[in-house]
Design a protein around this motif. Structure first.
Motif, mmCIF file in Angstrom:
data_model
loop_
_atom_site.group_PDB
_atom_site.id
_atom_site.type_symbol
_atom_site.label_atom_id
_atom_site.label_comp_id
_atom_site.label_asym_id
_atom_site.label_seq_id
_atom_site.Cartn_x
_atom_site.Cartn_y
_atom_site.Cartn_z
ATOM 1 N N PRO A 1 19.296 -3.912 19.892
ATOM 2 C CA PRO A 1 18.212 -4.780 19.473
ATOM 3 C C PRO A 1 17.186 -4.760 20.741
ATOM 4 N N ASP A 2 17.479 -4.448 22.030
ATOM 5 C CA ASP A 2 16.385 -4.512 22.908
ATOM 6 C C ASP A 2 15.582 -3.223 22.609
ATOM 7 N N ILE A 3 16.128 -1.995 22.518
ATOM 8 C CA ILE A 3 15.568 -0.864 22.150
ATOM 9 C C ILE A 3 14.991 -0.877 20.975
ATOM 10 N N GLN B 1 35.243 6.537 26.717
ATOM 11 C CA GLN B 1 34.924 6.324 25.379
ATOM 12 C C GLN B 1 34.023 5.249 24.805
ATOM 13 N N ALA B 2 34.163 4.013 25.510
ATOM 14 C CA ALA B 2 33.190 2.944 25.109
ATOM 15 C C ALA B 2 32.028 3.361 25.804
ATOM 16 N N TYR B 3 31.572 3.975 26.643
ATOM 17 C CA TYR B 3 30.250 4.543 27.432
ATOM 18 C C TYR B 3 29.943 5.597 26.451
ATOM 19 N N ARG B 4 30.556 6.373 26.015
ATOM 20 C CA ARG B 4 29.888 7.535 25.114
ATOM 21 C C ARG B 4 29.259 6.593 23.686
ATOM 22 N N THR B 5 30.267 5.803 23.211
ATOM 23 C CA THR B 5 29.640 4.935 22.022
ATOM 24 C C THR B 5 28.516 4.186 22.389
ATOM 25 N N TRP B 6 28.576 3.781 23.488
ATOM 26 C CA TRP B 6 27.189 2.771 23.896
ATOM 27 C C TRP B 6 25.770 3.783 24.217
ATOM 28 N N VAL B 7 26.098 4.811 24.639
ATOM 29 C CA VAL B 7 24.810 6.047 24.760
ATOM 30 C C VAL B 7 24.609 6.550 23.368
ATOM 31 N N ASP B 8 25.454 6.633 22.547
ATOM 32 C CA ASP B 8 25.044 7.336 21.246
ATOM 33 C C ASP B 8 24.242 6.179 20.455
ATOM 34 N N PHE C 1 22.504 3.821 22.049
ATOM 35 C CA PHE C 1 21.201 3.822 22.760
ATOM 36 C C PHE C 1 20.186 4.906 22.370
ATOM 37 N N ALA C 2 20.705 5.974 22.363
ATOM 38 C CA ALA C 2 19.993 7.228 21.815
ATOM 39 C C ALA C 2 19.414 6.990 20.219
ATOM 40 N N SER C 3 20.284 6.763 19.569
ATOM 41 C CA SER C 3 19.971 6.514 17.878
ATOM 42 C C SER C 3 18.839 5.555 18.030
ATOM 43 N N ALA C 4 18.743 4.399 18.789
ATOM 44 C CA ALA C 4 17.905 3.367 18.552
ATOM 45 C C ALA C 4 16.495 3.854 19.037
ATOM 46 N N ILE C 5 16.367 4.755 19.893
ATOM 47 C CA ILE C 5 15.130 5.490 20.349
ATOM 48 C C ILE C 5 14.679 6.085 19.275
ATOM 49 N N GLY C 6 15.365 6.940 18.307
ATOM 50 C CA GLY C 6 15.031 7.681 17.310
ATOM 51 C C GLY C 6 14.010 8.644 17.878
#
Length: 342
Positions: A100-102, A140-147, A149-154
């Motif tokens: 949501p923030d991104i 694994q939780a961090y990997r999911t979070w980064v994914d 994060f990156a997807s939201a930037i587009g």
């Protein structure tokens, strides 16, 4: 002058506008920060500073505080605080769900034709359990979070400052040795994931010259963390070292890394660090000032940008009467603005 960020912004702008659309007026701000003053729409007085390609959030804590001061007749305080409210400050997306923030920031930046600056700050065992403790509960939780994060930037033009303190805390031993291998692996993977976004630039944090005084100690850890695939490293995040000091340190580290570029956090370094005990100088030090406003026109080929990574006016933690880390503190913000040179 560095041209790398400006070129990336221009190349991505048309795509970003198509991909992100226009934010709705009623969109909720999912940030954990407490709103200041009455709800309000976009402020027409908030505009990007000349010479900066970066997005200014029209509903930041500082912008809301300005509106509150104006409603209370505190016109001088409002004028001073516009030195923060009308300048671009990094967005630190939520550690539970960054989307949501991104999404909100990307839409706002696209509408203004600007690059948005983010900080990814959710590494496991963050801040060694100190004032900003927290982060993802495992790798694994961090990997999911980064994914996410990156997807939201587009496809939007963006800068990501990756994990302030994570590498220096491994170097100084604050983060226990049993976590080092995982940390470097997670950082390396995060760089690769973020760089899959076509217009995202990534700067891996490398601390500040008053922390790890010998830049040579950072070289191997930064390499293990994937610096060779990032756009550079970041320096002085949330700290107060002067530009001359930071640039000298950065140039030496850059040379050891084969000419890697870097960014500098100038949000609160206008009067340099607090003299005296270095251990006490980093947490809400009194008498500090805003530094050079964010820009990619640095006049230094190695320095890609001066950025306000730390949000000026956010507390460093419950020291010197401050609220918890990351909480808006208007009195401190006013002090920074009042002592600024411009």
């Amino acid at each position: 002058m560095s041209r790398r960020i400006a070129l990336a912004t221009a190349a991505a702008l048309a795509t970003a506008l198509i991909m992100t659309g226009v934010a709705s007026c009623g969109e909720d701000d999912s940030s954990a920060r407490t709103p200041v003053g009455p709800p309000s729409g976009r402020s027409e007085t908030v505009a990007p500073t000349g010479g900066s390609p970066f997005w200014v959030d029209p509903d930041s804590d500082a912008a809301r505080q300005v509106r509150q001061y104006e409603s209370e007749g505190r016109t001088e305080d409002a004028r001073l605080l516009k030195r923060i409210a009308e300048r671009p400050v990094a967005d630190w997306p939520d550690g539970a769900d960054p989307v949501p923030d991104i999404t909100k920031a990307v839409r706002g930046a696209a509408a203004d034709g600007r690059t948005v600056v983010f900080v990814a700050y959710n590494i496991p065992h963050r801040d060694c359990g100190m004032y900003s403790a927290g982060g993802s509960h495992d790798g694994q939780a961090y990997r999911t979070w980064v994914d996410s994060f990156a997807s939201a930037i587009g496809d939007a033009p963006a800068i990501v400052v990756l994990e302030p303190d994570a590498v220096p805390h491994a170097v100084d031993g604050c983060t226990p040795a049993q976590y080092h291998d995982e940390r470097f692996q997670l950082l390396s993977e995060a760089i690769d994931r973020l760089k899959r976004q076509p217009n995202t630039r990534v700067y891996l944090d490398a601390g500040n010259p008053a922390w790890i005084e010998d830049p040579g100690k950072l070289v191997e850890p930064l390499r293990r963390a994937g610096i060779d695939r990032a756009d550079g490293f970041s320096l002085n995040v949330s700290n107060f070292q002067t530009n001359d000091t930071v640039k000298g340190f950065g140039a030496e580290l850059s040379g050891l890394l084969g000419g890697t570029h870097f960014t500098v956090d100038t949000s609160r370094n206008g009067d340099g660090p607090l003299p005296g005990n270095r251990e006490e100088a980093w947490c809400n030090p009194p008498g500090r000032a805003l530094g050079v406003p964010p820009t990619d026109r640095t006049g230094d080929d190695l320095v890609d940008a001066y950025l306000w990574i730390k949000r000026p006016g956010d507390s460093d933690g419950p020291c010197r009467g401050g609220p918890s880390a990351g909480t808006w503190w208007p009195d401190y913000a006013l002090g920074l603005a009042r002592r600024a040179k411009a």
